[in-house]
Structure formats: C-alpha cells, structure tokens
Design a protein around this motif. Sequence first.
Motif, PDB file in Angstrom:
ATOM      1  N   ARG B 115       0.871  -1.178   0.000  1.00  0.00           N
ATOM      2  CA  ARG B 115       0.000   0.000   0.000  1.00  0.00           C
ATOM      3  C   ARG B 115       0.904   1.223   0.000  1.00  0.00           C
ATOM      4  O   ARG B 115       1.915   1.277   0.711  1.00  0.00           O
ATOM      5  CB  ARG B 115      -0.855  -0.008   1.264  1.00  0.00           C
ATOM      6  N   ASN B 118       0.686   7.810  -0.584  1.00  0.00           N
ATOM      7  CA  ASN B 118       0.409   8.943  -1.458  1.00  0.00           C
ATOM      8  C   ASN B 118       0.892   8.631  -2.861  1.00  0.00           C
ATOM      9  O   ASN B 118       1.763   7.776  -3.056  1.00  0.00           O
ATOM     10  CB  ASN B 118       1.056  10.226  -0.932  1.00  0.00           C
ATOM     11  N   ASP B 144       0.789   8.519  -9.711  1.00  0.00           N
ATOM     12  CA  ASP B 144      -0.218   7.455  -9.572  1.00  0.00           C
ATOM     13  C   ASP B 144      -0.076   6.375 -10.637  1.00  0.00           C
ATOM     14  O   ASP B 144      -0.997   5.584 -10.825  1.00  0.00           O
ATOM     15  CB  ASP B 144      -1.637   8.041  -9.595  1.00  0.00           C
ATOM     16  N   THR B 161      -2.792   2.876 -13.483  1.00  0.00           N
ATOM     17  CA  THR B 161      -3.000   3.842 -12.405  1.00  0.00           C
ATOM     18  C   THR B 161      -3.313   3.112 -11.102  1.00  0.00           C
ATOM     19  O   THR B 161      -4.060   2.133 -11.094  1.00  0.00           O
ATOM     20  CB  THR B 161      -4.171   4.780 -12.752  1.00  0.00           C
ATOM     21  N   THR B 163      -4.063   3.748  -6.691  1.00  0.00           N
ATOM     22  CA  THR B 163      -4.732   4.687  -5.789  1.00  0.00           C
ATOM     23  C   THR B 163      -4.020   4.702  -4.446  1.00  0.00           C
ATOM     24  O   THR B 163      -3.597   3.659  -3.955  1.00  0.00           O
ATOM     25  CB  THR B 163      -6.201   4.273  -5.579  1.00  0.00           C
ATOM     26  N   THR B 166      -4.511   2.368  -0.498  1.00  0.00           N
ATOM     27  CA  THR B 166      -5.238   1.161  -0.863  1.00  0.00           C
ATOM     28  C   THR B 166      -4.277  -0.024  -0.868  1.00  0.00           C
ATOM     29  O   THR B 166      -3.223   0.029  -1.501  1.00  0.00           O
ATOM     30  CB  THR B 166      -5.858   1.306  -2.269  1.00  0.00           C
ATOM     31  N   ASN B 168      -2.995  -3.329  -2.162  1.00  0.00           N
ATOM     32  CA  ASN B 168      -3.117  -4.018  -3.448  1.00  0.00           C
ATOM     33  C   ASN B 168      -2.167  -5.206  -3.520  1.00  0.00           C
ATOM     34  O   ASN B 168      -1.041  -5.150  -3.027  1.00  0.00           O
ATOM     35  CB  ASN B 168      -2.778  -3.074  -4.610  1.00  0.00           C
TER      36      ASN B 168
END
Lengths: 134, 257
Positions: B115, B118, B144, B161, B163, B166, B168
């Motif tokens: 994660r 920013n 991003d 892209t 986020t 989040t 992932n």
Amino acid sequence: MNGYIIVLPEGTLTSEHRAKAITRELYNITAPLVTQEPYQKDGTVFGVIEHPDGIQFALQVDTEYNIPVSPMATLEKLITLMLELSEAEIRQLSSYVLNSQSFPFGAIVPSTTTVRDQAYMIEHGWFPEPETDE
Amino acid sequence: MRTAYTGSAIRVRRSSDNTEQDIGFNVFGELDTVSLLAFAGAGDAFVKTWYDQSGNSNDATQTTTANQPKIVSSGAVIVENGKPAVEFDGSNDGLLTSGTTLMHESDYTAIFLARTNNVTSTKIFISGGSSGTKEGRVFFHLNDRLTQGFLGASTGSNLQTITANTQNLYYTENTGFHTGETYETKVYIDGGNLATATGTGLTSPTGTSAFAIGINGHLNSGTLDGKIQETIIYPSVITANRTGIETNIATFYDITI
C-alpha cells in the motif's frame, strides 16, 4: 526533516571515514560499546551515501530521529569527530544529551552545518532520479 | 509462510536500547505478535531483517537504524487490514539483500502486497539492481502510475494507475529483459486489471547485487511511503500457478480479488 549532511574530510580522516565514524558513534549513544552484543558491533544510525566522484560522502539524516541515551553513554569520541562544534556548543550538547533520556538528532547538529535536501543533492550530482518514458 | 520453512520471520530492533531479537511464527503460521510485543514493550520496534523463506538465504537486511522500517509503534503492532505490515517512512527506509540475482533473470515473477500512502511522487516497491548503471529492474509508482523501469536508465514502462491508501496485491510476470531481447511485463492487480508493457531490454546484468524491498537498492533512494506485507520472487514465469498464489495470499490477508 529528512536530508543530507555532506561530511568534509578533516585531518587524517577522509570524508568516508569521518561519516562512517559519526554514524557509528551516534549508535553507541544508545548502546555503548561496553554493553554491546556481538550483533551490535556494526550498528549505525544514519546511512552513508557516496558521490559518484568517489571522494565525497554524506550522511542521510533525519533531524527528528530520536536517539535514546544510555546511562553509560559517553560523547568524547563523537565530539572529536564533529569538529564543527564550537566550545559553547560542545558544553551545551554534553549537558543536553547526558541529562536526557533521548534527544532528536537535530538538536546536536552544529550551527554551521547545512542539512541539504534531495533536490540539492540531485543538482550536485549525488544521484539521479529514476525516470521513465512517457 | 512457506510450509517447508522452519526459521524466524523477522529480526527486530527495539528503539529503547537497540537490542535485537528474532521473531518467529505462532501455531497458525502467522507472525508471533505476542513475542513481538513482549520484546518491544511500550516503545517502537523496527525490522532489521526480513528473512528469506526460500532456503537461499536472501535475507533482506538494514543495519542502519534510522533506515529500518517499523513494525511496532508505541507498543502496538502496525497492521493493514488487520494483519501485520512493515511500514516504510517514505524517506530512507529500505531492506536489502546482499549479492543476489533476484530480478536479474530474463524471465521472473515478482509478487508483492503493498500500500502506498500517497501518489504524488516517485516511490519504490521492490528493486533488483546490479553494480552497473542500466541493468537492474524496479517496480515503482511515478505519481499514480505503476511503473516498471530499469535502474539508472531513462526508460521504462508505465503500467496502470493506482490509488493511494489502498492495499493491493501485485502479481507481475516478466520476460525477455536481457540485451537485445523484447521484454514484456504483465501486471495483475488484485487478481485482475491486467496491464501489459513491452520494450527492448537493456544491458544484461552481470554479477550479483542487492535486491531491495521498499527502496531503490541501486541508488539508495525512493523509499516507499507505505506498507509491504508480502514479497515473493520466482526466477521464472509461473503462469499456471498465478491464480492459486493470488487466492492463497488473498485468503490469508482477507482481501477481495
């Protein structure tokens, strides 16, 4: 604040040797040599980076990084390595550190020392940023 | 946790006195957070070594205390979605192996659960450098955009892209990265969202170098501002096992794929 302190050579100490000795002594404030386990013999607080010229070295510092102080800590060697400290700063540093349970690294950075940011280091050729095709 | 592995999970350092201790797994095969918290006390604890479970001793280590990622903060285990997570500070944290050929291979698979906090700068997830200037590979996000690049070289491939904030699961298959080859990178995020990039490989890696988690091991910069919970590298492409691996990780970490 995160940044870099370019360490200049002094006397017989090269930039590299002086930078590595300083970060090692900072580690020893928390875990003095007399108390260290074998796995702590190479411990350091801040990273040392090398300029591509192979001559200049810098400490990668965080001025807010908190350094716990062992009751058995001594500062003599660190002070001998930080030649930029004035006599007044040495007295202040010793009192401050030895009367604290911990202190932020920034509190002992000599007043004449400049903490450089990433942009400055890139501009002066210390390392490029990774780039990609658009 | 790999079934055949019997060693510790991580070696941690507590902030109060720089004392270190290995932390293993509990009976459920999860990080032994009871031992971890008993050791850390009310303070912070940082990961000195993330042990390799493959049997190849590719342990990722950081001896510089200010650069060690955090695992316990003020007496509480750092978690992401309820599971322990290694937190990188976005400034100088990173774990590096000694000389390896991880991510040097022309074909390899890299999987990581991460994660980022920013997406406003360039931050590294994993990298496999070499002693040269244009050989190692790196997975990072450029703002991003999830990107695969070559360390030290002005080339790479934007993938897709992502986020901020989040968690992932990234599953990447990579082929053809050596000199003159046409490379292809496939990335699946959370079991889908396939993105593919192709290009021409640069110079084949020589020798060995640091594989790094959360930092550009070649330049010692670009630390992730975020968390990593798993990192798995295979020196080959293992397409047939992709969904099985993703499902296993998703089940353990309770994420939806």
